[in-house]
Structures are given as C-alpha cells and as structure tokens.
Design a protein around this motif. Sequence first.
Motif, PDB file in Angstrom:
ATOM      1  N   PHE A 150      12.607  19.881  23.301  1.00 24.43           N
ATOM      2  CA  PHE A 150      11.885  18.689  23.761  1.00 24.43           C
ATOM      3  C   PHE A 150      10.583  19.086  24.480  1.00 24.43           C
ATOM      4  N   MET A 151      10.684  19.927  25.491  1.00 22.27           N
ATOM      5  CA  MET A 151       9.466  20.266  26.247  1.00 22.27           C
ATOM      6  C   MET A 151       8.526  21.118  25.386  1.00 22.27           C
ATOM      7  N   GLY A 152       9.099  21.919  24.508  1.00 20.30           N
ATOM      8  CA  GLY A 152       8.260  22.715  23.610  1.00 20.30           C
ATOM      9  C   GLY A 152       7.412  21.809  22.736  1.00 20.30           C
ATOM     10  N   ASN A 170       3.986  17.062  35.093  1.00 20.64           N
ATOM     11  CA  ASN A 170       2.976  16.306  34.351  1.00 20.64           C
ATOM     12  C   ASN A 170       2.663  14.936  34.942  1.00 20.64           C
ATOM     13  N   TYR A 171       3.592  14.369  35.768  1.00 18.40           N
ATOM     14  CA  TYR A 171       3.373  12.993  36.230  1.00 18.40           C
ATOM     15  C   TYR A 171       2.271  12.892  37.275  1.00 18.40           C
ATOM     16  N   ARG A 172       1.765  14.042  37.756  1.00 23.74           N
ATOM     17  CA  ARG A 172       0.582  13.987  38.631  1.00 23.74           C
ATOM     18  C   ARG A 172      -0.633  13.478  37.850  1.00 23.74           C
ATOM     19  N   CYS A 200      12.233   6.778  43.038  1.00 22.27           N
ATOM     20  CA  CYS A 200      13.470   6.871  42.260  1.00 22.27           C
ATOM     21  C   CYS A 200      13.091   7.269  40.850  1.00 22.27           C
ATOM     22  N   TYR A 201      14.042   8.045  40.250  1.00 25.40           N
ATOM     23  CA  TYR A 201      13.866   8.428  38.857  1.00 25.40           C
ATOM     24  C   TYR A 201      15.227   8.163  38.195  1.00 25.40           C
ATOM     25  N   LEU A 202      15.353   7.084  37.470  1.00 30.97           N
ATOM     26  CA  LEU A 202      16.644   6.610  36.958  1.00 30.97           C
ATOM     27  C   LEU A 202      16.642   6.615  35.435  1.00 30.97           C
ATOM     28  N   ASP A 245      19.705   6.760  31.918  1.00 29.56           N
ATOM     29  CA  ASP A 245      21.124   6.438  31.706  1.00 29.56           C
ATOM     30  C   ASP A 245      21.720   7.143  30.490  1.00 29.56           C
ATOM     31  N   TRP A 246      21.114   8.279  30.108  1.00 30.63           N
ATOM     32  CA  TRP A 246      21.603   8.949  28.878  1.00 30.63           C
ATOM     33  C   TRP A 246      22.952   9.638  29.080  1.00 30.63           C
ATOM     34  N   LEU A 247      23.436   9.689  30.318  1.00 28.05           N
ATOM     35  CA  LEU A 247      24.792  10.226  30.555  1.00 28.05           C
ATOM     36  C   LEU A 247      25.735   9.150  31.069  1.00 28.05           C
ATOM     37  N   ALA A 288      13.001  16.742  41.257  1.00 23.90           N
ATOM     38  CA  ALA A 288      11.898  17.726  41.261  1.00 23.90           C
ATOM     39  C   ALA A 288      10.569  17.022  41.005  1.00 23.90           C
ATOM     40  N   HIS A 289      10.569  16.108  40.043  1.00 22.85           N
ATOM     41  CA  HIS A 289       9.338  15.353  39.754  1.00 22.85           C
ATOM     42  C   HIS A 289       8.939  14.483  40.942  1.00 22.85           C
ATOM     43  N   LEU A 290       9.923  13.833  41.560  1.00 25.53           N
ATOM     44  CA  LEU A 290       9.611  12.906  42.668  1.00 25.53           C
ATOM     45  C   LEU A 290       9.049  13.665  43.861  1.00 25.53           C
ATOM     46  N   LYS A 302      15.948   3.630  31.399  1.00 25.05           N
ATOM     47  CA  LYS A 302      15.682   4.652  30.376  1.00 25.05           C
ATOM     48  C   LYS A 302      14.848   5.794  30.933  1.00 25.05           C
ATOM     49  N   ASN A 303      13.751   5.477  31.592  1.00 31.88           N
ATOM     50  CA  ASN A 303      12.912   6.547  32.154  1.00 31.88           C
ATOM     51  C   ASN A 303      12.160   5.983  33.352  1.00 31.88           C
ATOM     52  N   HIS A 304      12.914   5.404  34.267  1.00 28.47           N
ATOM     53  CA  HIS A 304      12.410   4.612  35.391  1.00 28.47           C
ATOM     54  C   HIS A 304      12.039   5.513  36.558  1.00 28.47           C
ATOM     55  N   GLY A 316      -0.216   7.481  26.687  1.00 27.43           N
ATOM     56  CA  GLY A 316       1.234   7.554  26.842  1.00 27.43           C
ATOM     57  C   GLY A 316       1.699   8.805  27.545  1.00 27.43           C
ATOM     58  N   TYR A 317       3.010   8.984  27.510  1.00 23.80           N
ATOM     59  CA  TYR A 317       3.689  10.106  28.172  1.00 23.80           C
ATOM     60  C   TYR A 317       3.065  11.435  27.762  1.00 23.80           C
ATOM     61  N   GLU A 318       2.841  11.607  26.459  1.00 27.16           N
ATOM     62  CA  GLU A 318       2.386  12.913  25.971  1.00 27.16           C
ATOM     63  C   GLU A 318       0.986  13.259  26.478  1.00 27.16           C
TER      64      GLU A 318
HETATM   65  C1  SOE Z   1      15.396  14.462  31.525  1.00 28.18           C
HETATM   66  O1  SOE Z   1      15.950  13.576  30.600  1.00 28.18           O
HETATM   67  C2  SOE Z   1      13.905  14.612  31.244  1.00 28.18           C
HETATM   68  O2  SOE Z   1      13.720  15.108  29.948  1.00 28.18           O
HETATM   69  C3  SOE Z   1      13.325  15.620  32.224  1.00 28.18           C
HETATM   70  O3  SOE Z   1      13.890  16.903  32.024  1.00 28.18           O
HETATM   71  C4  SOE Z   1      11.820  15.667  32.063  1.00 28.18           C
HETATM   72  O4  SOE Z   1      11.243  16.561  33.011  1.00 28.18           O
HETATM   73  C5  SOE Z   1      11.247  14.273  32.268  1.00 28.18           C
HETATM   74  O5  SOE Z   1       9.830  14.298  32.131  1.00 28.18           O
HETATM   75  C6  SOE Z   1      11.855  13.318  31.243  1.00 28.18           C
HETATM   76  O6  SOE Z   1      13.292  13.330  31.377  1.00 28.18           O
END
Ligand code: SOE
Length: 389
Positions: free
Chosen positions: A27-29, A145-147, A173-175, A177-179, A205-207, A274-276, A336-338
Amino acid sequence: MAKSDRERKAAAAARPELRVAMVGHAFMGRAHGNALRQVNRFFDLPRRVVPAVVVGRDQARADAAAQQLGFERATTDLAAVLADPTIDVVDVATPNDSHHAITLAALRAKKHVLCEKPLALSTAEAVAMATLAKRQRVRTGVWHNYRRAPATALAARLIARGELGAVRQVRACYLQDWLRDPAAPASWRTERRRCGSGAHGDLDAHLIDLVRALTGLEFAAVCGLQQTFTKRRPTGTGRGTAAVDVDDAFCFLARFRGGAIGTFESSRTATGRKNHNCIEVYGERGALRWNLERLNELELFTGTGPADAQGFRTILCMDALHPYAANWWPDGHIVGYEHTFVHHLADFVRALHDGTPFRPDFQDGVAVQRVLDAALRSARTGRWVTIGR
Ligand code: SOE
C-alpha cells in the motif's frame, strides 16, 4: 519570454538526477511510487527524481511492482542496492519492524533516507536511527503526509500567523473500521512483535505529528487507555487463528508545555468510520477543524464580523494562494490523498538540494515515538507519564 517546449525539455533533462530505491511495494509503496513518478511533472524541482529500483522479498512480485509503478528494475538484493553509488535516496515503505534495520544499513551506506511512519518500534530504535543519520550528515524524512494537504498546511500557516491566538486545547481522532469484524484476518498490523502497537502506533502517530506540525506544541505528559476487542483473529491462511496482542482502540489525554491540553483517540474498530482523521485546534481568539474525509476543506472560526453573525466558515483550500494548490489545477479543482505524498516528496527534494530544513525529519520521528511509548506505558500502569525533552 516563455521557454519553448524544446528548451524546457532540455532544461529538465539537464537537471541532476535523484535516484531512489524503494524498499517495499505494498500500500505505502504504491503511494510513494506514485509520488516518485508525479513529482517532477507537477513541481519545478532542481533535481529529476528517478524511481530506480524496487526492493522486495520475492523477485516476481517486485518485478511486477516495478513494472506497474514505473521503476527501472527490481531486486531482492538490498545489500547490492545500498552498495550502488548511483542510488541517492532509500525510501523505506515496509512494515514497522524492518524500519530500524533497513534504515541503519542505508545510513551506513550514506544514503539519504525517507521512512514510513511510525519511524520505529520504540524510542530506542528511533534515537539510534536519528543519531546515525546526524553522524552520517545525510538528509532524512518521515512520511507524515497529512502535514501537506493544502488545508493542513494552510492551518499551520494561520496558527503561526496568530489568527487563533494562543492555542489552549486540541482534539484529535483518527477512526477507521477495517477491523470491526472479528472475522477480519490477523496481519503484521495486529502483531506487536511486527508493528509495536495497533491503532496507537498506526494512527496516533499521525495525530501526534500533525498536532506538533500545526501548533508547535510539545508534549509534557500523557495518560493512556487501550482496548483490544478481538483477542484472536483468523490467520488469513485459512488455517487456525492468531493472537492479537495490540490495541484495537486507544485514547490518551495530553498536557503540553506551556499549559495547553489535548485529547487523542484512535481506532480501527470505529464502526462506520473509514478514514476519519480529524483535528480541532482551539485558541484564545479563534479555532479550526480539519477532516481527512473532506481533505480540501478547512473550517475556521475567527470571531470577526458582526456579533450576531459569528460562526465557523468552510474554506475550500484549493485556490492558487493556498499551499501546493497552484501546482495542480485552476482554483477549486480539488486534490486527494495521494497528492499529500507528492507534496511531501517535492519539499524533501527541494530541501535536500538547497540544504534547507525539511520537517518531519528523524528528530521529529523520535519526538512522535516518545509520545507513543509514554502513552503505551501509561495505558499499562494506569498512571500519567511525563515526557522528557
Ligand atoms: C491504516 O489503515 C493506514 O493505512 C495507515 O497505516 C496510514 O498511515 C494512513 O495514512 C491510512 O491508514
């Protein structure tokens, strides 16, 4: 006088290359690989970024990733890549438990290093990485990256300019629900040996980094609480189950130096989210709120205007005067995100070439790790934990 296409192409080709080896291609790659390909197309940089090689554990899969992401080649031989004098930067896009070893090897080879977050499994590992990088006099970055969404970069600019007044309180908050489903399989992200912690290290870590980036606040003490709702998960191989020894959800309170306070929540079982990734900053005179799921918008309250018409307003942060926006499209055409990864890389390349500061670097990665570890220690002891300078 505008340069002709031929002149522009000649100038671009004449720029010195910055050849990148990317370790990991999941994913990150993919997010990093996209940024490596896009950055020179949309940012006028002093170096031409070349996605040179993908390093993976399986040659066939690494070949496929190199093909898909536009790298020159793929290999399973990291040592050979680190010995290659034509490689300038190593980009670590692997699971958390390998960041330390890969980064130290790359630093010993005097490569510049970009590493995914969290920087390491522990503060000790992160300090070792930052210390060696300083000794080797190479440049480092952590992919927070969110900076670099236009809206968050604008938020940092507004706060630095004093538009909110002194910051008193942050809520983050970073919420996800994939688990949420107990049948969702285990992975390296649910195994402490491989990830360090669950939602906490992954999302808090991001927050932590984003609050530091936007407000300049430094953490003084934290008090944490964690919960694992699903203690065992299917292995994902169809055979048996695996223990889950990390948090599904984590909350912590924070005191900052100077008196501000904060609340932090992360979860990968927050049903419906989802990615809150949402941050609120409250100052003496103003406040702001950003939500990743509405990435281009910044809600801002400044208390200006008529007394009976006060309220938050929503700014679409995609005009030419907003950070990064002019590099893409005319006003209002959103990103977007990317794109946040492209912005991150563009700033790193420019800082590396110019010798100017880049944040977040490994010292910032250490600062994040100190807070992560302190909150984990607090969650285990039930006591407040102070954070040294
Ligand atoms: C977790 O699902 C994740 O992929 C994190 O590892 C990322 O750092 C984040 O940007 C998106 O969600």
